[in-house]
Design an enzyme around this catalytic site. Structure first.
Site, PDB file in Angstrom:
ATOM      1  CG  ASP A  76       1.775 -10.151  -4.984  1.00 25.81           C
ATOM      2  OD1 ASP A  76       0.734 -10.315  -4.319  1.00 25.81           O
ATOM      3  OD2 ASP A  76       2.571  -9.212  -4.766  1.00 25.81           O
ATOM      4  CG  MET A  97      -0.369   0.382   2.528  1.00 25.01           C
ATOM      5  SD  MET A  97      -1.597   1.013   3.718  1.00 25.01           S
ATOM      6  CE  MET A  97      -1.848   2.699   3.147  1.00 25.01           C
TER       7      MET A  97
END
Length: 284
Positions: A233, A108
């Site tokens: 991922d 993030m």
């Protein structure tokens, strides 16, 4: 044998106060070119231990801080939007008077780096390294972003899973974050860092990271940029985040780690450290 200072002096050295009065804990190891590490969602500065230690021993000054509501920083219950988080980064860079900085952001915090440049400019920054970016360019599915993830998926995770039993949610979702070779002890350590995070920060940072659109800001970046992403991922799929981030930043370079998950800072630490060292030194 040891410096003569009291505990209050130690705490003063370890904290930086933001403009709205929040104390941010930070670590500052080594000397040389500064590298500032920004942590992933619900994680704190300790996540970077296996980068900061070897890189600080190879001539880099490695700095990391705990985001507000994370780790040892203050828990104000506010300020989890990207404008405020970018201003917190500015407070750290200004307090330590850092220049020619290599910014390294995981997950993030990719958005924190971008929003910092939009709000504060690139005067202190030399280069950017996006490590498994999750917030950029824009993960939410909208009419003009049909490949994104539907808002109901994020909202369900926040309201039905995280708020009911966050420790169990972490345990249930831990395995894809790592590789089969990752020890149970390493997995537990990472989860223990995440359990330190304020629940307010857990929810609000997740909301900011999944709803903020950086597509307009990314093409304005004019700094050497490295994007590192694993092709396994699950938390931030390569094609949705890392590849698109690299495509939007002029002149950026994408390195795909085969078999790497979101937690590649521990699962692929040797390769990551070598790439970051070369990038920060501007010789690779």
């Amino acid at each position: 044998m040891f410096p003569d200072f009291d505990r209050g002096d130690v705490m003063e050295r370890q904290n930086i106060r933001t403009r709205d009065g929040v104390d941010l804990f930070y670590k500052d190891w080594g000397t040389g070119r500064p590298v500032v590490f920004l942590s992933g969602w619900a994680l704190c500065s300790d996540m970077w231990n296996y980068q900061m230690l070897p890189l600080s021993e190879q001539g880099l000054r490695c700095i990391a801080y705990d985001r507000r509501g994370h780790g040892r920083s203050g828990d104000p219950g506010r300020g989890y939007d990207y404008d405020t988080l970018a201003d917190d980064l500015a407070a750290v860079l200004e307090a330590l008077d850092l220049r020619e900085v290599t910014l390294v952001g995981h997950s993030m915090s990719s958005g924190e780096m971008v929003r910092y440049l939009s709000r504060h400019g690139a005067g202190r920054i030399a280069r950017l390294a996006f490590v498994a970016p999750a917030a950029t360019p824009f993960p939410l599915k909208t009419a003009d972003n049909p490949e994104g993830i539907d808002a109901s998926v994020f909202e369900y995770a926040r309201n039905q899973l995280m708020l009911r039993d966050f420790p169990k949610w972490l345990a249930d979702n831990a395995r894809p974050f790592f590789t089969a070779e990752t020890s149970l002890e390493m997995m537990e350590w990472i989860m223990s860092l995440m359990r330190q995070c304020s629940m307010k920060a857990v929810i609000e940072c997740n909301r900011s990271g999944t709803t903020t659109d950086f597509r307009v800001e990314l093409p304005r970046i004019r700094l050497p940029t490295l994007v590192i992403h694993g092709d396994k991922d699950v938390s931030a799929p390569l094609e949705l985040t890392g590849r698109k981030t690299a495509q939007l930043i002029p002149g950026s370079r994408l390195k795909v780690y085969e078999g790497a998950p979101h937690g590649l800072f521990v699962t692929h630490m040797n390769r990551l450290n070598a790439d970051l060292l070369a990038f920060a030194r501007n010789d690779g």
